[in-house]
Enzyme design. Structure first.
Site, PDB file in Angstrom:
ATOM      1  N   LEU A  21       1.293  -1.149   0.288  1.00  0.00           N
ATOM      2  CA  LEU A  21      -0.576  -0.362  -0.135  1.00  0.00           C
ATOM      3  C   LEU A  21       0.629   1.318   0.286  1.00  0.00           C
ATOM      4  CD1 LEU A  21      -2.863  -1.278   2.468  1.00  0.00           C
ATOM      5  CD2 LEU A  21      -2.978  -1.052  -0.191  1.00  0.00           C
ATOM      6  N   LYS A  71      15.223  -6.762   4.634  1.00  0.00           N
ATOM      7  CA  LYS A  71      15.077  -5.594   5.742  1.00  0.00           C
ATOM      8  C   LYS A  71      16.588  -5.531   6.716  1.00  0.00           C
ATOM      9  CE  LYS A  71      10.842  -3.990   6.805  1.00  0.00           C
ATOM     10  NZ  LYS A  71       9.743  -3.791   8.405  1.00  0.00           N
ATOM     11  N   ASN A  92      14.421  -0.381   6.804  1.00  0.00           N
ATOM     12  CA  ASN A  92      13.671  -0.292   5.852  1.00  0.00           C
ATOM     13  C   ASN A  92      13.060   1.003   5.232  1.00  0.00           C
ATOM     14  OD1 ASN A  92      12.096   1.767   8.366  1.00  0.00           O
ATOM     15  ND2 ASN A  92      10.362   1.482   7.786  1.00  0.00           N
ATOM     16  N   ASP A 107      10.275   2.068  11.820  1.00  0.00           N
ATOM     17  CA  ASP A 107       9.257   0.337  12.282  1.00  0.00           C
ATOM     18  C   ASP A 107       9.071   1.531  14.020  1.00  0.00           C
ATOM     19  OD1 ASP A 107       9.367  -0.626   9.781  1.00  0.00           O
ATOM     20  OD2 ASP A 107      10.464  -1.604  10.210  1.00  0.00           O
ATOM     21  N   GLY A 132       5.590 -12.814  19.999  1.00  0.00           N
ATOM     22  CA  GLY A 132       6.745 -12.751  18.947  1.00  0.00           C
ATOM     23  C   GLY A 132       8.064 -11.856  18.701  1.00  0.00           C
ATOM     24  N   ALA A 133       9.053 -13.136  18.149  1.00  0.00           N
ATOM     25  CA  ALA A 133      10.698 -12.336  18.479  1.00  0.00           C
ATOM     26  C   ALA A 133      10.966 -12.542  17.298  1.00  0.00           C
ATOM     27  CB  ALA A 133      11.381 -13.457  19.332  1.00  0.00           C
ATOM     28  N   ALA A 136      10.062  -7.634  13.003  1.00  0.00           N
ATOM     29  CA  ALA A 136       8.708  -7.194  13.841  1.00  0.00           C
ATOM     30  C   ALA A 136       9.091  -6.463  16.003  1.00  0.00           C
ATOM     31  CB  ALA A 136       7.348  -7.116  13.559  1.00  0.00           C
ATOM     32  N   MET A 228      -0.679  -5.878  14.986  1.00  0.00           N
ATOM     33  CA  MET A 228       0.069  -5.669  13.560  1.00  0.00           C
ATOM     34  C   MET A 228      -0.219  -5.963  12.207  1.00  0.00           C
ATOM     35  SD  MET A 228       4.028  -5.330  15.006  1.00  0.00           S
ATOM     36  CE  MET A 228       5.242  -4.160  15.859  1.00  0.00           C
ATOM     37  N   TYR A 230      -3.043  -6.825   9.257  1.00  0.00           N
ATOM     38  CA  TYR A 230      -4.315  -5.733   9.204  1.00  0.00           C
ATOM     39  C   TYR A 230      -5.097  -6.078   8.054  1.00  0.00           C
ATOM     40  CZ  TYR A 230      -1.214  -4.159   5.778  1.00  0.00           C
ATOM     41  OH  TYR A 230      -0.197  -3.590   4.943  1.00  0.00           O
TER      42      TYR A 230
END
Length: 286
Positions: A21, A71, A92, A107, A132-133, A136, A228, A230
């Site tokens: 997007l 990244k 990023n 970010d 999570g790890a 992000a 995070m 969407y």
């Protein structure tokens, strides 16, 4: 928009990148700002990254965003990276500065802005559970700690990955207590009431996936939930959180805010407030 020999070029590299997007929201902002710039997507396979970066350098591209899976891999291809990007272990955003390509990471700042704008949440003194790890999560954990979070618990299927983040940050942010635990639903259900914010940085929630058995009703009613993901707009995690009246938000705000930060880096100008978000929401028919 008229493209001439003077038009400056921005873009995004990733694989895949057709779903991004970013071109929609960045071009909307550039047009609103009256700048003779354009932002285009570049589909770059992992094996072509080095040659693609060399090509962007040679073509004089003014800057570009970097998305999955590049990244981290792009770092050795750049002339230098900012301390923020080094801390995050990822880039990023890239800006041409003279003859150099300089790597940034927006970010973390995008995440913190979204927490404030979408949830009214400020991390200072708060207790936060991060699911999570991966990359992000690293951005989220670092930015939360920089914002003065009292406690950041990292829950991941591989506890060793979570412990790596703890080791990376506990010597950097002395005011924050870090810990890692398994992403085990019964264990999380037993602890979730102790946190002011739950953040999902994993891909769980996309498609038909969900955190089966996660009991958000155990959270304090004043707590917030940030996902995070969407797409879908309301994940099962957010649906349950909203049913309980808790403040919740998806990752659109972070996407927009990190893009606003990147555009300011490239142009030295802040985009008009709300222009990127409105364009993204229109594309998603929201």
């Amino acid at each position: 928009m008229d493209i001439t020999g003077k038009t400056r070029v921005l873009g995004i590299i990733g694989w895949p990148v057709a779903h991004s997007l970013s071109p929609l929201m960045q071009n909307a902002a550039l047009e609103a700002m009256g700048l003779d710039w354009i932002y285009v997507p570049f589909a770059v396979r992992p094996e072509d990254l080095a040659s693609a970066v060399a090509g962007l350098r040679t073509l004089g591209v003014s800057g570009f965003n970097v998305t999955i899976p590049h990244k981290t891999a792009i770092i050795p291809l750049l002339d230098r990276i900012t301390p923020e990007a080094r801390l995050m272990g990822a880039v990023n955003t890239v800006k041409r500065e003279g003859d150099d390509l300089v790597g940034y990471n927006t970010d973390g700042e995008g995440f913190i802005r979204s927490l404030a704008e979408d949830l009214g949440f400020v991390p200072a003194g708060r207790r936060i559970l991060v699911l999570g790890a991966g990359g992000a999560a690293r951005a989220a954990v670092a930015s939360l700690a920089r914002g003065g979070a009292a406690t950041v618990m990292i829950a991941n299927r591989s506890v060793a990955r979570g412990e790596e983040l703890v080791e990376a940050f506990q010597g950097v942010f002395g005011g924050t207590q870090f810990a890692a635990m398994p992403l085990d639903i019964p264990l999380i259900n037993a602890e979730v009431q102790n946190f002011d914010l739950l953040v999902n940085t994993t891909s769980v929630g996309m498609g038909e996936t969900a955190f089966e058995g996660l009991d958000i009703s155990r959270m304090n009613p004043a707590a917030s939930v940030y996902d995070m993901v969407y797409a879908p707009w309301e994940t099962p995690l957010l649906a349950e959180a909203s049913r309980g009246g808790r403040r919740c938000a998806n990752g659109i705000g972070m996407l927009v805010a990190q893009g606003e930060c990147a555009l300011a880096i490239w142009t030295g100008m802040e985009p008009p407030p709300g222009i990127m978000r409105r364009r993204v929401l229109a594309a998603l028919k929201r």
